[in-house]
Design a protein around this motif. Structure first.
Motif, PDB file in Angstrom:
ATOM      1  N   GLY A 148       0.712  -0.767   0.271  1.00  0.00           N
ATOM      2  CA  GLY A 148       0.292   0.207   0.036  1.00  0.00           C
ATOM      3  C   GLY A 148       0.766   1.134   0.339  1.00  0.00           C
ATOM      4  N   LEU A 149       0.041   2.102   0.668  1.00  0.00           N
ATOM      5  CA  LEU A 149       1.071   3.584   0.676  1.00  0.00           C
ATOM      6  C   LEU A 149       0.910   3.736   1.886  1.00  0.00           C
ATOM      7  CD1 LEU A 149       1.989   6.254  -0.902  1.00  0.00           C
ATOM      8  CD2 LEU A 149      -0.768   6.927  -1.283  1.00  0.00           C
ATOM      9  N   VAL A 150       2.233   4.404   2.498  1.00  0.00           N
ATOM     10  CA  VAL A 150       2.488   4.933   3.325  1.00  0.00           C
ATOM     11  C   VAL A 150       3.259   5.852   3.191  1.00  0.00           C
ATOM     12  CG1 VAL A 150       4.549   3.064   3.134  1.00  0.00           C
ATOM     13  CG2 VAL A 150       3.400   4.046   6.013  1.00  0.00           C
ATOM     14  N   GLN A 151       3.175   6.768   4.629  1.00  0.00           N
ATOM     15  CA  GLN A 151       4.811   8.165   4.365  1.00  0.00           C
ATOM     16  C   GLN A 151       5.936   7.679   4.806  1.00  0.00           C
ATOM     17  OE1 GLN A 151       2.749  10.920   6.997  1.00  0.00           O
ATOM     18  NE2 GLN A 151       1.632  12.010   5.467  1.00  0.00           N
ATOM     19  N   GLY A 185       6.139   4.946   8.166  1.00  0.00           N
ATOM     20  CA  GLY A 185       5.212   4.019   8.408  1.00  0.00           C
ATOM     21  C   GLY A 185       6.104   2.863   8.590  1.00  0.00           C
ATOM     22  N   SER A 186       4.697   1.912   9.139  1.00  0.00           N
ATOM     23  CA  SER A 186       5.171   0.672   8.590  1.00  0.00           C
ATOM     24  C   SER A 186       3.897  -0.344   7.422  1.00  0.00           C
ATOM     25  CB  SER A 186       5.366  -0.193   9.717  1.00  0.00           C
ATOM     26  OG  SER A 186       5.836   0.588  11.026  1.00  0.00           O
ATOM     27  N   MET A 226       8.032  -4.590   8.190  1.00  0.00           N
ATOM     28  CA  MET A 226       8.866  -3.235   7.812  1.00  0.00           C
ATOM     29  C   MET A 226       8.005  -1.900   8.023  1.00  0.00           C
ATOM     30  SD  MET A 226       8.305  -3.685   3.028  1.00  0.00           S
ATOM     31  CE  MET A 226       6.927  -3.363   3.692  1.00  0.00           C
ATOM     32  N   ASN A 227       9.326  -1.326   9.291  1.00  0.00           N
ATOM     33  CA  ASN A 227       9.579  -0.463  10.224  1.00  0.00           C
ATOM     34  C   ASN A 227      10.262   0.265   9.074  1.00  0.00           C
ATOM     35  OD1 ASN A 227       8.060  -2.084  11.994  1.00  0.00           O
ATOM     36  ND2 ASN A 227       9.171  -2.623  13.434  1.00  0.00           N
ATOM     37  N   SER A 228      10.389   2.229   9.575  1.00  0.00           N
ATOM     38  CA  SER A 228      10.841   3.192   9.407  1.00  0.00           C
ATOM     39  C   SER A 228      11.124   3.153   7.736  1.00  0.00           C
ATOM     40  CB  SER A 228      12.053   3.220  10.369  1.00  0.00           C
ATOM     41  OG  SER A 228      12.198   2.788  11.616  1.00  0.00           O
ATOM     42  N   LEU A 229      10.069   3.257   6.694  1.00  0.00           N
ATOM     43  CA  LEU A 229       9.445   2.791   5.912  1.00  0.00           C
ATOM     44  C   LEU A 229      11.005   4.385   5.155  1.00  0.00           C
ATOM     45  CD1 LEU A 229       7.108   1.423   5.100  1.00  0.00           C
ATOM     46  CD2 LEU A 229       8.791   0.561   4.033  1.00  0.00           C
ATOM     47  N   THR A 273       2.956  -7.856  -4.509  1.00  0.00           N
ATOM     48  CA  THR A 273       2.097  -6.724  -3.713  1.00  0.00           C
ATOM     49  C   THR A 273       2.739  -4.897  -3.693  1.00  0.00           C
ATOM     50  OG1 THR A 273       1.017  -5.755  -2.272  1.00  0.00           O
ATOM     51  CG2 THR A 273       3.093  -7.406  -0.936  1.00  0.00           C
ATOM     52  N   LEU A 274       2.891  -4.048  -4.654  1.00  0.00           N
ATOM     53  CA  LEU A 274       3.183  -3.127  -4.704  1.00  0.00           C
ATOM     54  C   LEU A 274       3.198  -2.241  -3.424  1.00  0.00           C
ATOM     55  CD1 LEU A 274       4.356  -0.625  -6.337  1.00  0.00           C
ATOM     56  CD2 LEU A 274       2.016   0.525  -6.467  1.00  0.00           C
ATOM     57  N   VAL A 275       4.585  -1.585  -2.599  1.00  0.00           N
ATOM     58  CA  VAL A 275       4.462  -0.633  -1.469  1.00  0.00           C
ATOM     59  C   VAL A 275       5.008   0.392  -2.486  1.00  0.00           C
ATOM     60  CG1 VAL A 275       6.453  -0.713   0.467  1.00  0.00           C
ATOM     61  CG2 VAL A 275       5.169  -2.403   0.432  1.00  0.00           C
ATOM     62  N   THR A 276       4.218   1.575  -1.506  1.00  0.00           N
ATOM     63  CA  THR A 276       4.541   2.942  -1.940  1.00  0.00           C
ATOM     64  C   THR A 276       4.835   4.088  -1.389  1.00  0.00           C
ATOM     65  OG1 THR A 276       3.911   2.816  -4.203  1.00  0.00           O
ATOM     66  CG2 THR A 276       3.754   4.764  -3.457  1.00  0.00           C
ATOM     67  N   VAL A 277       6.153   4.300  -0.153  1.00  0.00           N
ATOM     68  CA  VAL A 277       6.670   4.788   1.176  1.00  0.00           C
ATOM     69  C   VAL A 277       6.587   6.289   0.016  1.00  0.00           C
ATOM     70  CG1 VAL A 277       7.893   5.314   2.649  1.00  0.00           C
ATOM     71  CG2 VAL A 277       7.832   3.148   1.101  1.00  0.00           C
ATOM     72  N   SER A 278       5.720   6.994   0.630  1.00  0.00           N
ATOM     73  CA  SER A 278       5.985   9.102   0.200  1.00  0.00           C
ATOM     74  C   SER A 278       6.700   9.616   1.010  1.00  0.00           C
ATOM     75  CB  SER A 278       4.554   9.323  -0.367  1.00  0.00           C
ATOM     76  OG  SER A 278       3.964   9.294   1.532  1.00  0.00           O
ATOM     77  N   SER A 279       7.779  10.760   0.478  1.00  0.00           N
ATOM     78  CA  SER A 279       9.034  11.469   1.430  1.00  0.00           C
ATOM     79  C   SER A 279       7.500  12.715   1.931  1.00  0.00           C
ATOM     80  CB  SER A 279       9.603  11.553   0.584  1.00  0.00           C
ATOM     81  OG  SER A 279       9.018  12.554  -0.777  1.00  0.00           O
TER      82      SER A 279
END
Length: 122
Positions: free
Chosen positions: A8-11, A14-15, A81-84, A116-122
């Protein structure tokens, strides 16, 4: 036979927890691994766990932030997954290997999930 989910999408900071559910056969005697592929890059190793869960191995970029685990009773592996970070953005794949103790190379794995898609936004 392997179904990855939980992306998913996470800042940043995040985790997320990814799951890899196996069906059609029992993977309790298989080593399990997670790989990821960012846009325009090759698929790279992230983490691996041996059949019992007693041994794990991580790629340097994720060591200390990601944790691989498994529940053989549920035929499922996990990647916490932590501290992404934005550079963790990728499609994450789970895989299973029936021969090696703690495989880290793509060509060692026999079975692959769909990603599975992981998106980390800044």
């Amino acid at each position: 036979q392997l179904q990855a989910c939980g992306g998913g999408l996470v800042q940043a900071g995040g985790s997320l927890r990814l799951s890899c559910a196996a069906s059609g056969r029992t993977f309790s005697s298989y080593a399990m691994g997670w790989f990821r592929q960012a846009p325009g890059k090759e698929r790279e190793f992230v983490a691996a766990i041996n059949w019992s869960g007693g041994s794990t191995h991580y790629a340097d970029p994720v060591r200390g932030r990601f944790t691989i685990s498994r529940d053989n009773a549920k035929n499922t592996a996990y990647l916490q997954m932590n501290s992404l970070r934005p550079e963790d953005t990728a499609v994450y794949y789970c895989a299973a290997d029936r021969r090696a103790y703690l495989p880290i190379r793509r060509n060692q794995y026999d079975y692959w999930g769909q990603g599975t898609l992981v998106t980390v936004s800044s």
